[in-house]
Design an enzyme around this catalytic site. Structure first.
Site, short mmCIF file in Angstrom:
data_model
loop_
_atom_site.label_atom_id
_atom_site.label_comp_id
_atom_site.label_asym_id
_atom_site.label_seq_id
_atom_site.Cartn_x
_atom_site.Cartn_y
_atom_site.Cartn_z
N ASP A 29 0.87 -1.17 0.00
CA ASP A 29 0.00 0.00 0.00
C ASP A 29 0.92 1.23 0.00
O ASP A 29 1.73 1.39 0.92
CB ASP A 29 -0.87 -0.04 1.27
CG ASP A 29 -1.91 1.07 1.30
OD1 ASP A 29 -1.63 2.17 0.77
OD2 ASP A 29 -3.00 0.83 1.87
N TYR B 223 -8.81 15.36 -5.46
CA TYR B 223 -8.08 14.79 -6.61
C TYR B 223 -7.29 15.90 -7.31
O TYR B 223 -6.10 15.73 -7.60
CB TYR B 223 -9.08 14.13 -7.56
CG TYR B 223 -8.43 13.41 -8.72
CD1 TYR B 223 -7.84 12.16 -8.55
CD2 TYR B 223 -8.39 13.98 -9.99
CE1 TYR B 223 -7.24 11.49 -9.61
CE2 TYR B 223 -7.80 13.33 -11.06
CZ TYR B 223 -7.23 12.09 -10.87
OH TYR B 223 -6.63 11.43 -11.91
N1 LIG Z 1 -8.26 7.16 -16.24
C1 LIG Z 1 -8.24 8.48 -16.31
O1 LIG Z 1 -9.18 9.11 -16.84
C2 LIG Z 1 -7.03 9.23 -15.80
C3 LIG Z 1 -6.84 10.55 -16.27
C4 LIG Z 1 -5.74 11.27 -15.78
C5 LIG Z 1 -4.88 10.69 -14.85
N2 LIG Z 1 -5.10 9.41 -14.41
C6 LIG Z 1 -4.17 8.86 -13.43
O2 LIG Z 1 -3.60 7.68 -13.93
C7 LIG Z 1 -3.19 6.86 -12.83
C8 LIG Z 1 -3.64 5.43 -13.09
O3 LIG Z 1 -5.08 5.38 -13.02
P1 LIG Z 1 -5.94 4.45 -14.01
O4 LIG Z 1 -6.82 5.34 -14.78
O5 LIG Z 1 -5.05 3.51 -14.70
O6 LIG Z 1 -6.89 3.72 -12.93
P2 LIG Z 1 -6.82 2.25 -12.30
O7 LIG Z 1 -7.81 2.27 -11.20
O8 LIG Z 1 -6.99 1.24 -13.40
O9 LIG Z 1 -5.33 2.14 -11.72
C9 LIG Z 1 -4.96 2.64 -10.46
C10 LIG Z 1 -4.11 1.60 -9.75
O10 LIG Z 1 -3.66 2.16 -8.50
C11 LIG Z 1 -3.73 1.14 -7.54
N3 LIG Z 1 -3.81 1.67 -6.18
C12 LIG Z 1 -4.85 2.36 -5.61
N4 LIG Z 1 -4.59 2.61 -4.32
C13 LIG Z 1 -3.37 2.07 -4.05
C14 LIG Z 1 -2.59 2.00 -2.89
N5 LIG Z 1 -3.00 2.52 -1.72
N6 LIG Z 1 -1.38 1.36 -2.96
C15 LIG Z 1 -0.96 0.81 -4.12
N7 LIG Z 1 -1.68 0.85 -5.26
C16 LIG Z 1 -2.88 1.47 -5.22
C17 LIG Z 1 -5.00 0.36 -7.90
O11 LIG Z 1 -5.04 -0.91 -7.27
C18 LIG Z 1 -4.91 0.32 -9.42
O12 LIG Z 1 -4.22 -0.82 -9.88
C19 LIG Z 1 -3.81 7.47 -11.58
O13 LIG Z 1 -2.80 8.15 -10.85
C20 LIG Z 1 -4.82 8.45 -12.13
O14 LIG Z 1 -5.03 9.53 -11.26
C21 LIG Z 1 -6.15 8.67 -14.86
#
Ligand SMILES: NC(=O)c1ccc[n+]([C@@H]2O[C@H](COP(=O)([O-])OP(=O)(O)OC[C@H]3O[C@@H](n4cnc5c(N)ncnc54)[C@H](O)[C@@H]3O)[C@@H](O)[C@H]2O)c1
Length: 260
Positions: free
Chosen positions: A57, A149
């Site tokens: 985590d 966020y």
């Molecule tokens: N999807 C979007 O629209 C978008 C847009 C801009 C930025 N982002 C950023 O991209 C990054 C990845 O997000 P995503 O869209 O792939 O979503 P996702 O939910 O598929 O991936 C996020 C990952 O973070 C992990 N995670 C969450 N809490 C955690 C913790 N306490 N310890 C370890 N791991 C943890 C989750 O288990 C998951 O595998 C994020 O930082 C998000 O803010 C996403």
């Protein structure tokens, strides 16, 4: 791309979405890749696919230090860190709880700090270190209902700039700011909220998003992974302290009818 083969990379949040796309792309380019994520089925699937995995985590300093040390041992060092672990909630101001706020800041911002702190000595030792942090368009300008966020993602840009100065010249540190990327865990969460709050279908919501972007489509995890590959490659060796938009031109001023 020059400079990917033989890299030793750790991707946080690498069991799903953007992090997983980054891990696969780096591995495909010949890097040795470990993913750090919460324990569970997605991390087990990443292990079955051949990636080195570390369950932790990112909010917990001891777990982060232990996972980074184990990854360094498995990969025989570390020269690349991609910070993608993240969470989101979408609520009106009066409904946001202290727990909501703390979870978002702790995972997205404190987690990024803890992982960078634990990995920094090995990245510096490598003399060719790279950190890429996945911020967001919400880190560029605050988005309504995304108080925590937006604050965490703006904070990430400040953190990356601070690290870029301190870890130079042996490590470059940059952020990417993707816009809505629906095909991930977080992307699906946001899309479901937009669907429910506007009483439209997901396809209607996606059509509206596409109309807002000059490049006329939504973002994909692969768009972000491609930018990570560039920042990790030798070609980006003189780029540090920047934040790059991956947004299909969404930040541009546009005029109806002006596009081709
Ligand atoms: N999807 C979007 O629209 C978008 C847009 C801009 C930025 N982002 C950023 O991209 C990054 C990845 O997000 P995503 O869209 O792939 O979503 P996702 O939910 O598929 O991936 C996020 C990952 O973070 C992990 N995670 C969450 N809490 C955690 C913790 N306490 N310890 C370890 N791991 C943890 C989750 O288990 C998951 O595998 C994020 O930082 C998000 O803010 C996403």
């Amino acid at each position: 791309m020059e400079g990917i083969k033989g890299r030793r990379a750790l991707v946080t949040g690498g069991a799903s979405g953007i992090g997983l796309a980054v891990a696969r792309r780096l591995a495909g380019g010949g890097a040795r890749v470990a993913v750090l994520d919460l324990p569970g089925e997605p991390l087990d699937r990443a292990a079955s696919s051949g990636l080195v995995t570390a369950a932790a985590d990112v909010r917990d300093p001891a777990q982060v230090r232990g996972a980074v040390a184990a990854v360094e041992e498995s990969l025989h060092g570390l020269d690349t860190l991609v910070i993608s672990a993240g969470v989101i909630h979408i609520k009106r101001l009066g409904e946001v709880t202290e727990a909501d706020w703390d979870l978002t800041l702790d995972v997205n911002l404190k987690g990024a700090f803890l992982v960078a702190q634990a990995a920094a000595p090995a990245l510096v030792d490598s003399r060719r270190g790279r950190i890429v942090a996945i911020s967001s368009d919400a880190g560029r300008a605050g988005v309504p209902l995304l108080h925590a966020y937006s604050a965490s993602k703006a904070g990430m840009i400040g953190l990356a700039q601070s690290l870029a100065g301190e870890l130079a010249p042996h490590v470059t540190v940059n952020c990417l700011c993707p816009v809505s990327t629906p095909d991930t865990g977080m992307g699906r969460q946001v899309l479901a909220w937009k669907r429910d709050s506007t009483a439209r279908t997901e396809e209607e919501v996606l059509d509206e998003i596409r109309r807002l972007f000059p490049l006329a489509r939504t973002g994909t995890p692969e768009d972000v992974a491609a930018a990570v590959m560039f920042l990790v490659s030798d070609a980006a060796g003189f780029i540090t302290g920047t934040a790059i938009d991956i947004d299909g031109g969404a930040a541009l001023n546009t005029m109806p009818g002006a596009g081709s």
